[in-house]
Design an enzyme around this catalytic site. Structure first.
Site, mmCIF file in Angstrom:
data_model
loop_
_atom_site.group_PDB
_atom_site.id
_atom_site.type_symbol
_atom_site.label_atom_id
_atom_site.label_comp_id
_atom_site.label_asym_id
_atom_site.label_seq_id
_atom_site.Cartn_x
_atom_site.Cartn_y
_atom_site.Cartn_z
ATOM 1 N N GLU A 321 44.193 20.475 22.907
ATOM 2 C CA GLU A 321 43.351 19.950 23.988
ATOM 3 C C GLU A 321 43.652 20.722 25.271
ATOM 4 O O GLU A 321 44.699 20.536 25.882
ATOM 5 C CB GLU A 321 43.611 18.454 24.174
ATOM 6 C CG GLU A 321 43.271 17.626 22.950
ATOM 7 C CD GLU A 321 43.724 16.181 23.089
ATOM 8 O OE1 GLU A 321 43.076 15.418 23.847
ATOM 9 O OE2 GLU A 321 44.742 15.823 22.475
ATOM 10 N N LYS A 324 44.630 18.973 28.940
ATOM 11 C CA LYS A 324 45.719 18.012 29.125
ATOM 12 C C LYS A 324 46.657 18.514 30.218
ATOM 13 O O LYS A 324 47.039 19.684 30.236
ATOM 14 C CB LYS A 324 46.493 17.812 27.821
ATOM 15 C CG LYS A 324 45.721 17.063 26.760
ATOM 16 C CD LYS A 324 46.636 16.476 25.701
ATOM 17 C CE LYS A 324 47.371 15.255 26.227
ATOM 18 N NZ LYS A 324 48.151 14.583 25.174
#
Length: 383
Positions: A321, A324
């Protein structure tokens, strides 16, 4: 006819992928965390195909994203959905709790299988006593709403905790909760016992190794062969840290008078990359941790203190991700890159269709048919 030209090679690709990985993962009880703090992830409909190709049928979300829940309609995937910490105060209000359940959960049942709501995530990690005080009332109100709507038999209510809630974790038999949290955790445990819901923990042996790489055995945290550690109070041998952490939580719960609450691992994983000061964050170590973990799950192992209770585990995470916050490791826990390539090879050779293939398939409704065909072939390969 032209729109079907890609289907034959695609089907063979899927079957080839299955034949290479079905033995390793078919029947695993593993769950996966599907985080979405990124701007480059594939669409939920494509992810649905990927997870079907991996035969992963349990997914944990951090919200109740309707796009995801709709994409998995009739997919035979069981979901945990989340209520973020920012919702806790509102969820203590019965009307607001009912509105959330009716708007975010009810429209997707029964087409999408939703089995659990996590109310809050790692609430006790920060020193926000106001948030602490909202947790149990929010869980109770959401649960009562489910009862009123006749959903409490199919949807359980719980919360997920970091291991920061422990004052002591070794030896596992001496596990205990932090004294300053006792006034919050004691009634929380009573709620779990009353409604028969599990106690969830986010357990990361990586953090222990990162904090003391010269003192913590890498083999011990990676499930690699090692002599293990003996609990002097029970003489039980622990050959990995994750099982020791789980049993420490069981001991902490028992110390508060409960022996009827199951501990489940809602998150665990290992980063494949990190900053220079993040010891152990490598592709090799991530592959060893998750690969060895999947083997343990496949063997339906219990912990030394609970050998007859296979550990229920959700791996973190499906994708890297890229948005993040925090150190580089936070953006590198995924089993897959967003384009569908595995970050490392542990036998999970799934299939992520490209967008134009999904569009064409949806026009002729061919993927559900071939999804069934693939499952039949997968089972036949095991005969």
């Amino acid at each position: 006819m032209g729109s079907c030209s890609f289907l034959l090679p695609t089907i063979f690709l899927i079957i080839f992928t299955f034949s290479g990985s079905v033995v390793q993962i078919l029947g695993l009880g593993v769950g996966i965390n599907y985080g979405q703090i990124a701007n480059n992830l594939p669409s939920p409909s494509r992810v649905s195909v990927l997870l079907r190709s991996l035969n992963i049928s349990r997914v944990k979300l951090y919200d109740a994203d309707p796009n995801v829940l709709l994409a998995f309609s009739n997919a035979q995937v069981e979901f945990i959905i989340g209520l973020g910490n920012e919702y806790l105060e509102n969820m203590t209000d019965p009307i607001k709790a009912q509105n959330w359940v009716q708007q975010s959960l009810q429209p997707h049942i029964p087409q999408t299988r939703i089995a659990c709501i996590t109310v809050g995530n790692e609430v006790f990690k920060d020193n926000d006593t106001r948030l602490y005080s909202f947790l149990l009332p929010a869980m109770q109100t959401v649960y009562k709403t489910l009862v009123d709507l006749g959903l409490d038999k199919q949807v359980i209510v719980t919360s997920a905790h970091s291991l920061d809630i422990l004052a002591n974790s070794f030896p596992p038999s001496a596990g205990s909760f932090r004294p300053d949290l006792a006034e919050y955790i004691q009634p929380l445990l009573s709620f779990h016992a009353q409604v028969k819901s599990p106690f969830l923990i986010n357990a990361y042996p990586y953090f222990a190794y990162k904090g003391s790489p010269n003192e913590v055995s890498l083999d011990y945290v990676l499930f690699q062969p090692n002599q293990g550690m003996i609990d002097p109070n029970t003489n039980l041998n622990y050959d990995n840290m994750l099982y020791a952490q789980v049993d420490a939580v069981y001991s902490a719960i028992k110390a508060m008078g409960h022996t009827d609450i199951e501990v489940r691992v809602s998150e665990t994983g290992w980063p494949s990359n990190g900053d220079e000061d993040e010891a152990g964050a490598t592709i090799e170590n991530a592959g060893l941790y998750n690969g060895n973990l999947l083997k343990r799950i496949d063997q339906k192992q219990g912990t030394p203190a609970k050998p007859s209770v296979p550990i229920d585990i959700y791996v973190f995470a499906l994708f890297n991700e890229n948005l993040k916050p925090g150190p580089a490791s936070e953006r590198n826990y995924g089993l897959y890159y967003p384009d569908g390539r595995p970050v490392y090879n542990i036998g999970l050779q799934g299939y992520l269709p490209v967008p134009d293939q999904m569009a064409s398939a949806s026009k002729i409704n061919v993927f559900p048919v071939f999804g069934l065909l693939i499952y039949v072939i997968a089972w036949l390969l095991l005969l």
